[in-house]
Design a protein around this motif. Structure first.
Motif, PDB file in Angstrom:
ATOM      1  N   ALA A  35       0.756  -1.087   0.242  1.00 18.98           N
ATOM      2  CA  ALA A  35       0.128  -0.007  -0.370  1.00 18.98           C
ATOM      3  C   ALA A  35       1.100   1.226   0.177  1.00 18.98           C
ATOM      4  CB  ALA A  35      -0.921  -0.080   1.046  1.00 18.98           C
ATOM      5  N   ARG A  36       2.083   0.782   0.787  1.00 18.42           N
ATOM      6  CA  ARG A  36       3.273   2.542   0.872  1.00 18.42           C
ATOM      7  C   ARG A  36       3.612   2.471  -0.423  1.00 18.42           C
ATOM      8  NH1 ARG A  36       4.313   3.330   6.566  1.00 18.42           N
ATOM      9  NH2 ARG A  36       2.315   2.816   7.479  1.00 18.42           N
ATOM     10  N   GLN A  37       3.913   1.235  -0.981  1.00 12.13           N
ATOM     11  CA  GLN A  37       5.526   1.743  -2.585  1.00 12.13           C
ATOM     12  C   GLN A  37       4.517   0.020  -3.359  1.00 12.13           C
ATOM     13  OE1 GLN A  37       9.157   0.379  -0.794  1.00 12.13           O
ATOM     14  NE2 GLN A  37       9.763   3.292  -1.126  1.00 12.13           N
ATOM     15  N   PRO A  38       3.648   0.999  -4.239  1.00 11.51           N
ATOM     16  CA  PRO A  38       2.854   0.235  -5.138  1.00 11.51           C
ATOM     17  C   PRO A  38       3.625  -0.798  -6.267  1.00 11.51           C
ATOM     18  CG  PRO A  38       1.209   1.603  -4.963  1.00 11.51           C
ATOM     19  CD  PRO A  38       2.559   1.660  -3.964  1.00 11.51           C
ATOM     20  N   GLU A  39       4.961   0.530  -6.589  1.00 14.01           N
ATOM     21  CA  GLU A  39       5.715   0.170  -7.555  1.00 14.01           C
ATOM     22  C   GLU A  39       6.509  -1.070  -7.296  1.00 14.01           C
ATOM     23  OE1 GLU A  39       7.573   3.081  -4.903  1.00 14.01           O
ATOM     24  OE2 GLU A  39       5.560   3.090  -6.348  1.00 14.01           O
ATOM     25  N   SER A  40       6.513  -1.946  -6.165  1.00 13.12           N
ATOM     26  CA  SER A  40       7.588  -2.406  -5.440  1.00 13.12           C
ATOM     27  C   SER A  40       6.576  -3.481  -5.300  1.00 13.12           C
ATOM     28  CB  SER A  40       8.452  -2.490  -4.305  1.00 13.12           C
ATOM     29  OG  SER A  40       7.381  -1.564  -3.216  1.00 13.12           O
ATOM     30  N   SER A  41       5.391  -3.714  -5.158  1.00 16.97           N
ATOM     31  CA  SER A  41       4.511  -5.095  -5.084  1.00 16.97           C
ATOM     32  C   SER A  41       4.832  -6.114  -5.296  1.00 16.97           C
ATOM     33  CB  SER A  41       2.906  -4.557  -5.702  1.00 16.97           C
ATOM     34  OG  SER A  41       2.722  -4.373  -6.808  1.00 16.97           O
ATOM     35  N   GLY A  42       5.112  -6.162  -6.575  1.00 17.68           N
ATOM     36  CA  GLY A  42       6.057  -7.708  -7.229  1.00 17.68           C
ATOM     37  C   GLY A  42       6.594  -8.345  -6.289  1.00 17.68           C
ATOM     38  N   LYS A  43       7.548  -7.615  -6.066  1.00 20.31           N
ATOM     39  CA  LYS A  43       8.918  -7.733  -5.101  1.00 20.31           C
ATOM     40  C   LYS A  43       8.361  -8.575  -3.985  1.00 20.31           C
ATOM     41  CE  LYS A  43      13.912  -6.702  -5.089  1.00 20.31           C
ATOM     42  NZ  LYS A  43      15.032  -6.034  -5.057  1.00 20.31           N
ATOM     43  N   ILE A  44       7.256  -7.630  -3.120  1.00 22.86           N
ATOM     44  CA  ILE A  44       7.096  -8.153  -1.538  1.00 22.86           C
ATOM     45  C   ILE A  44       6.336  -9.233  -2.135  1.00 22.86           C
ATOM     46  CG2 ILE A  44       5.473  -7.035  -0.275  1.00 22.86           C
ATOM     47  CD1 ILE A  44       6.754  -4.638  -0.628  1.00 22.86           C
ATOM     48  N   GLN A  45       5.341  -9.450  -3.183  1.00 26.95           N
ATOM     49  CA  GLN A  45       4.278 -10.424  -2.832  1.00 26.95           C
ATOM     50  C   GLN A  45       5.032 -11.468  -3.181  1.00 26.95           C
ATOM     51  OE1 GLN A  45       1.617 -10.194  -6.082  1.00 26.95           O
ATOM     52  NE2 GLN A  45       0.486 -11.813  -5.125  1.00 26.95           N
ATOM     53  N   GLY A  46       6.559 -11.778  -4.023  1.00 23.46           N
ATOM     54  CA  GLY A  46       7.234 -12.442  -4.000  1.00 23.46           C
ATOM     55  C   GLY A  46       7.973 -13.428  -2.787  1.00 23.46           C
ATOM     56  N   SER A  47       8.279 -12.149  -2.363  1.00 22.38           N
ATOM     57  CA  SER A  47       8.866 -12.012  -1.156  1.00 22.38           C
ATOM     58  C   SER A  47       7.921 -13.212   0.141  1.00 22.38           C
ATOM     59  CB  SER A  47       9.528 -11.621  -0.512  1.00 22.38           C
ATOM     60  OG  SER A  47      10.894 -10.740  -0.892  1.00 22.38           O
ATOM     61  N   MET A  48       6.927 -13.094  -0.064  1.00 20.96           N
ATOM     62  CA  MET A  48       5.637 -13.155   0.790  1.00 20.96           C
ATOM     63  C   MET A  48       5.696 -14.482   1.249  1.00 20.96           C
ATOM     64  SD  MET A  48       1.622 -11.218   1.259  1.00 20.96           S
ATOM     65  CE  MET A  48       1.116 -12.130  -0.050  1.00 20.96           C
ATOM     66  N   ILE A  49       5.595 -15.047  -0.369  1.00 19.02           N
ATOM     67  CA  ILE A  49       4.771 -16.575  -1.635  1.00 19.02           C
ATOM     68  C   ILE A  49       6.417 -17.472  -0.818  1.00 19.02           C
ATOM     69  CG2 ILE A  49       4.833 -17.853  -3.006  1.00 19.02           C
ATOM     70  CD1 ILE A  49       3.084 -15.353  -4.187  1.00 19.02           C
ATOM     71  N   ILE A  50       7.247 -17.117  -0.718  1.00 20.48           N
ATOM     72  CA  ILE A  50       8.483 -17.551  -0.393  1.00 20.48           C
ATOM     73  C   ILE A  50       8.157 -18.034   1.078  1.00 20.48           C
ATOM     74  CG2 ILE A  50      10.886 -18.288  -0.019  1.00 20.48           C
ATOM     75  CD1 ILE A  50      11.150 -16.763  -3.148  1.00 20.48           C
ATOM     76  N   ALA A  51       7.934 -17.193   2.088  1.00 18.17           N
ATOM     77  CA  ALA A  51       8.384 -17.525   3.282  1.00 18.17           C
ATOM     78  C   ALA A  51       6.699 -17.549   3.854  1.00 18.17           C
ATOM     79  CB  ALA A  51       7.568 -15.612   4.129  1.00 18.17           C
ATOM     80  N   MET A  52       5.807 -17.589   2.710  1.00 18.04           N
ATOM     81  CA  MET A  52       5.042 -18.634   3.549  1.00 18.04           C
ATOM     82  C   MET A  52       4.593 -20.345   3.140  1.00 18.04           C
ATOM     83  SD  MET A  52       0.975 -16.488   3.064  1.00 18.04           S
ATOM     84  CE  MET A  52       0.931 -14.780   4.199  1.00 18.04           C
ATOM     85  N   ALA A  53       5.501 -20.143   2.218  1.00 13.20           N
ATOM     86  CA  ALA A  53       5.784 -21.578   2.232  1.00 13.20           C
ATOM     87  C   ALA A  53       6.851 -21.856   3.076  1.00 13.20           C
ATOM     88  CB  ALA A  53       6.482 -21.485   0.076  1.00 13.20           C
ATOM     89  N   ILE A  54       7.808 -21.678   3.085  1.00 14.11           N
ATOM     90  CA  ILE A  54       8.265 -22.291   4.591  1.00 14.11           C
ATOM     91  C   ILE A  54       8.026 -22.220   5.224  1.00 14.11           C
ATOM     92  CG2 ILE A  54      10.646 -21.717   5.557  1.00 14.11           C
ATOM     93  CD1 ILE A  54      11.778 -19.593   3.068  1.00 14.11           C
ATOM     94  N   MET A  55       6.916 -21.457   5.875  1.00 13.48           N
ATOM     95  CA  MET A  55       5.920 -21.880   6.884  1.00 13.48           C
ATOM     96  C   MET A  55       5.557 -23.139   7.102  1.00 13.48           C
ATOM     97  SD  MET A  55       4.802 -17.904   8.962  1.00 13.48           S
ATOM     98  CE  MET A  55       5.308 -16.805   7.752  1.00 13.48           C
ATOM     99  N   GLU A  56       5.138 -23.425   5.766  1.00 17.98           N
ATOM    100  CA  GLU A  56       4.094 -24.018   5.827  1.00 17.98           C
ATOM    101  C   GLU A  56       4.697 -25.816   5.393  1.00 17.98           C
ATOM    102  OE1 GLU A  56       0.339 -24.371   4.777  1.00 17.98           O
ATOM    103  OE2 GLU A  56       0.526 -23.064   5.578  1.00 17.98           O
ATOM    104  N   THR A  57       6.000 -24.991   5.184  1.00 18.42           N
ATOM    105  CA  THR A  57       6.662 -26.504   5.428  1.00 18.42           C
ATOM    106  C   THR A  57       7.133 -27.240   7.087  1.00 18.42           C
ATOM    107  OG1 THR A  57       8.196 -25.801   2.969  1.00 18.42           O
ATOM    108  CG2 THR A  57       8.949 -27.714   4.722  1.00 18.42           C
ATOM    109  N   ALA A  58       7.329 -25.622   7.436  1.00 19.93           N
ATOM    110  CA  ALA A  58       7.511 -26.108   8.994  1.00 19.93           C
ATOM    111  C   ALA A  58       6.587 -27.332   9.392  1.00 19.93           C
ATOM    112  CB  ALA A  58       7.864 -24.803   9.751  1.00 19.93           C
ATOM    113  N   LEU A  59       4.398 -26.510   8.926  1.00 22.46           N
ATOM    114  CA  LEU A  59       3.757 -27.364   9.622  1.00 22.46           C
ATOM    115  C   LEU A  59       3.206 -28.674   8.833  1.00 22.46           C
ATOM    116  CD1 LEU A  59       1.029 -26.825  11.136  1.00 22.46           C
ATOM    117  CD2 LEU A  59      -0.045 -25.935   9.083  1.00 22.46           C
ATOM    118  N   VAL A  60       3.451 -28.464   7.847  1.00 24.90           N
ATOM    119  CA  VAL A  60       4.365 -29.503   7.168  1.00 24.90           C
ATOM    120  C   VAL A  60       5.114 -30.621   8.368  1.00 24.90           C
ATOM    121  CG1 VAL A  60       4.096 -31.547   5.573  1.00 24.90           C
ATOM    122  CG2 VAL A  60       3.075 -29.405   4.732  1.00 24.90           C
ATOM    123  N   LEU A  61       6.054 -30.466   8.594  1.00 22.42           N
ATOM    124  CA  LEU A  61       7.025 -31.449   9.279  1.00 22.42           C
ATOM    125  C   LEU A  61       7.195 -31.243  10.453  1.00 22.42           C
ATOM    126  CD1 LEU A  61      10.203 -32.103   9.325  1.00 22.42           C
ATOM    127  CD2 LEU A  61      11.113 -30.406  10.741  1.00 22.42           C
TER     128      LEU A  61
END
Length: 73
Positions: A35-61
């Motif tokens: 919301a603060r920097q819409p021009e960098s939303s793609g980079k933020i979203q990519g990092s967010m998806i990777i971080a959420m996948a790591i968290m989900e991996t911990a749950l599966v473990l």
């Protein structure tokens, strides 16, 4: 047998609670950043998806560990 099943249930419950809280905080930060920097939303979203996948991996473990605990019965 009963205490082992309760231990596995507590293991899964705490893991799910921790992952849910972490993902909520992560999503909140990512949405605020986009919301603060819409021009960098793609980079933020990519990092967010990777971080959420790591968290989900911990749950599966944790799920695998709970299954291993129950199968020792």
């Amino acid at each position: 047998m009963g205490l082992i099943a309760i231990g596995a249930g507590i293991c899964m419950g705490l893991a799910a609670l921790g992952v849910a809280l972490g993902q909520g905080i992560l999503a909140n930060g990512a949405m605020n950043g986009m919301a603060r920097q819409p021009e960098s939303s793609g980079k933020i979203q990519g990092s967010m998806i990777i971080a959420m996948a790591i968290m989900e991996t911990a749950l599966v473990l944790a799920f695998v560990i709970a299954i291993m605990i129950v199968s020792k019965m």
